[in-house]
Design a protein around this motif. Structure first.
Motif, mmCIF file in Angstrom:
data_model
loop_
_atom_site.group_PDB
_atom_site.id
_atom_site.type_symbol
_atom_site.label_atom_id
_atom_site.label_comp_id
_atom_site.label_asym_id
_atom_site.label_seq_id
_atom_site.Cartn_x
_atom_site.Cartn_y
_atom_site.Cartn_z
ATOM 1 N N GLU A 99 -3.392 -2.831 -7.469
ATOM 2 C CA GLU A 99 -2.188 -3.658 -7.288
ATOM 3 C C GLU A 99 -1.955 -4.633 -8.429
ATOM 4 N N TRP B 162 0.547 3.988 -2.813
ATOM 5 C CA TRP B 162 0.240 5.382 -2.451
ATOM 6 C C TRP B 162 1.176 6.329 -3.206
ATOM 7 N N SER C 53 -8.391 -3.490 -9.609
ATOM 8 C CA SER C 53 -7.707 -3.132 -8.372
ATOM 9 C C SER C 53 -6.288 -2.667 -8.694
ATOM 10 N N PHE D 141 -4.295 -8.467 -3.339
ATOM 11 C CA PHE D 141 -4.755 -8.459 -1.961
ATOM 12 C C PHE D 141 -5.722 -9.611 -1.764
ATOM 13 N N ILE E 284 -6.556 5.051 4.905
ATOM 14 C CA ILE E 284 -7.237 4.279 3.868
ATOM 15 C C ILE E 284 -8.552 3.746 4.433
ATOM 16 N N GLN F 149 -15.069 -3.903 -0.527
ATOM 17 C CA GLN F 149 -15.298 -5.346 -0.539
ATOM 18 C C GLN F 149 -16.746 -5.586 -0.916
ATOM 19 N N LEU G 10 -5.678 6.203 -1.182
ATOM 20 C CA LEU G 10 -6.315 4.962 -1.606
ATOM 21 C C LEU G 10 -7.534 4.643 -0.751
ATOM 22 N N PHE H 94 -11.866 1.435 4.517
ATOM 23 C CA PHE H 94 -12.253 0.098 4.077
ATOM 24 C C PHE H 94 -13.771 0.005 4.121
ATOM 25 N N PHE I 80 -10.356 0.941 -0.005
ATOM 26 C CA PHE I 80 -10.734 -0.439 -0.309
ATOM 27 C C PHE I 80 -12.250 -0.534 -0.363
ATOM 28 N N CYS J 104 -8.800 -2.390 -4.317
ATOM 29 C CA CYS J 104 -8.129 -1.165 -3.894
ATOM 30 C C CYS J 104 -8.193 -0.170 -5.048
ATOM 31 N N TYR J 105 -8.673 1.034 -4.738
ATOM 32 C CA TYR J 105 -8.844 2.077 -5.747
ATOM 33 C C TYR J 105 -8.212 3.383 -5.266
ATOM 34 N N LEU K 279 0.820 -1.214 0.000
ATOM 35 C CA LEU K 279 0.000 0.000 0.000
ATOM 36 C C LEU K 279 0.847 1.254 0.000
#
Length: 142
Positions: free
Chosen positions: A127, A31, A125, A134, A95, A41, A37, A97, A39, A53-54, A27
């Motif tokens: 990553e 960053w 995402s 993730f 961040i 779900q 960032l 969530f 998250f 992750c956006y 992360l």
């Protein structure tokens, strides 16, 4: 070592979300590339239970979502020479969530730990281009 999220659900006193050291390190790198960032779900399609992750604000949340916690990765950036200069920001790295309210009904009794593993997850995402993804490790809250 894990980083626990702040408690954001009214009436609760225990964190619901945490990050592994590997997740904090990834992360921190993300960053530097993307800026702040977040998250989300969903539990829906596109990797199912993988957290997405956006860049912060890129995924619009609404009444259909629950803020499960805010994760502080500031400590992960400390000691890195390029951390503040690359983003022109030496402030906190927070961040959020989020989880869909419908998914939260299924997972309301679990604590979620965000970890990172080799492999490519969803193209949505941030990553994904890093060759890592993730993933959620869950345990019953007690």
């Amino acid at each position: 070592m894990t980083v626990e999220a702040s408690v954001t659900i009214p009436g609760e006193t225990t964190s619901r979300v945490a990050l592994t050291t590997g997740a904090v390190e990834l992360l921190d790198t993300l960053w530097l590339i993307h800026g702040p960032l977040m998250f989300h779900q969903s539990g829906g399609c596109c990797d199912g239970s993988s957290p997405m992750c956006y860049p912060a604000g890129e995924f619009i949340t609404a009444e259909a979502d629950v803020l499960l916690g805010v994760l502080d990765i500031t400590a992960g950036a400390q000691g890195r020479e390029d951390a503040a200069t690359a983003t022109n920001d030496d402030g906190p790295r927070l961040i959020e969530f989020w989880m869909s309210r419908e998914q939260f009904e299924y997972w309301r009794h679990t604590h979620l730990t965000i970890d990172v593993v080799p492999g490519r997850g969803s193209g949505f995402s941030v990553e994904a281009p890093e060759g890592k993804r993730f993933l959620i490790r869950s345990r019953l809250m007690g």
